[in-house]
Scaffold this active site. Structure first.
Site, short mmCIF file in Angstrom:
data_model
loop_
_atom_site.label_atom_id
_atom_site.label_comp_id
_atom_site.label_asym_id
_atom_site.label_seq_id
_atom_site.Cartn_x
_atom_site.Cartn_y
_atom_site.Cartn_z
N SER A 208 11.88 -43.43 22.16
CA SER A 208 12.78 -43.45 23.31
C SER A 208 12.21 -42.75 24.54
CB SER A 208 14.12 -42.82 22.94
OG SER A 208 14.71 -43.49 21.86
N HIS A 254 14.60 -38.23 26.20
CA HIS A 254 14.97 -39.27 27.16
C HIS A 254 14.74 -38.80 28.60
CE1 HIS A 254 17.86 -41.45 24.15
NE2 HIS A 254 16.66 -41.21 23.64
#
Length: 303
Positions: A208, A254
């Site tokens: 991610s 993230h």
């Protein structure tokens, strides 16, 4: 586009809206674009844009020659960011997806012992391995290997679909080497922030961080090309809502990846032509230096 209540569109409004619609790429009719080839003036999308001395040219005009008397081979086609135009503009993306799927199959076959050896953890005793493990123990490779591990079928499915949808067009616009640099620098930036901020005994895994970096670079690219920013912003907002709204999600990866992707992406698409390569890879080096500093600081705190 949704219509506002009480404000129906009549025939004249519809015609005006059609007149303002963007043309579509002559090679990819499903893609709207506001950029045209500087030689033939045909509309071209990012995948078909080849950097020229002024503006961008389409692949056919580049193959036909520069118009200056030089042979077509004298000027190698370049992407928007200065990379080499290739026959398969999604090859690196396909390889990355293949590597992630292969590692996930190994995870399923070997079990948690394999995952625990390569996921990202600061410093903690791992029962399955019977020892204290983590980046602080000198296992810096975990900051890289974590980018190829996933925790479930849904986890890897969502990430690989995002990688295909975002990564393919971005690879075509940047070129393979620059795209690969963006991917790994963004992923390492996400790993560094996770290591710096998260609890040392909290393991994390997933691609991610790198994918959020691709999101950030895509937003920069679309802004550079004066594209409609609303779709990518909406998608990014939805992902951020999931990031902070669900438990067991490493938001640090993230955010770190997103910031790294924006910084590197800006350098990739805005660097001046005369010093383009130096600036592009120089910014990558600066971000990597920040990753190293953050890692050293956290290691000093944990040891």
């Amino acid at each position: 586009m949704d219509q506002a209540p009480g404000n129906p569109q009549g025939p004249q409004d519809q015609g005006h809206q059609d007149a303002r619609a963007l043309p579509t790429c002559y090679r990819h009719p499903d893609r709207e674009t506001g950029v045209r080839c500087t030689r033939c003036e045909r509309p071209i999308c990012p995948e078909c844009m080849i950097s020229a001395s002024v503006g961008f040219q389409c692949p056919e005009c580049v193959r036909a020659g520069s118009g200056t008397g030089h042979a077509p081979s004298a000027s190698q086609p370049r992407t928007l960011a200065g990379g080499t135009v290739t026959a398969d503009p999604r090859l690196v993306t396909k390889i990355l997806i293949g590597l992630n799927l292969a590692v996930f199959l190994v995870q399923l076959s070997v079990g948690d012992r394999f995952t625990d050896r390569f996921d990202l953890i600061g410093r903690a005793y791992v029962p399955l391995l019977g020892s204290v493990e983590g980046v602080a123990e000198g296992q810096w490779y975990r900051m890289l290997t974590v980018m190829f591990l996933h925790g479930s079928y849904i986890h890897i499915l969502f990430n690989m679909l995002s990688l295909w949808w975002i990564g393919g067009p971005l690879e075509a616009a940047l070129g393979r080497a620059r795209y690969l640099a963006l991917y790994f620098v963004s992923g390492l930036a996400g790993s560094a922030l996770t290591y710096l901020v998260a609890a040392p005994n909290q393991p994390s895994l997933g691609a991610s961080g790198a994918i959020f970096g691709l999101f950030g670079a895509t937003a920069v690219l679309m802004r550079r090309l004066n594209y409609d920013m609303r779709p990518v912003i909406a998608l990014l907002v939805i992902n951020l809502i999931f990031t902070f709204g669900w438990s067991n999600i490493a938001w640090q990866a993230h955010i770190g990846g997103l910031v790294g992707g924006v910084v590197v992406g800006y350098a990739m698409v805005h660097a001046p032509r005369e010093r383009r390569t130096l600036i592009q890879y120089g910014v990558c080096a600066v971000v990597l230096a920040a990753v190293v500093v953050a890692t050293l600081v956290r290691t000093a705190q944990l040891t």
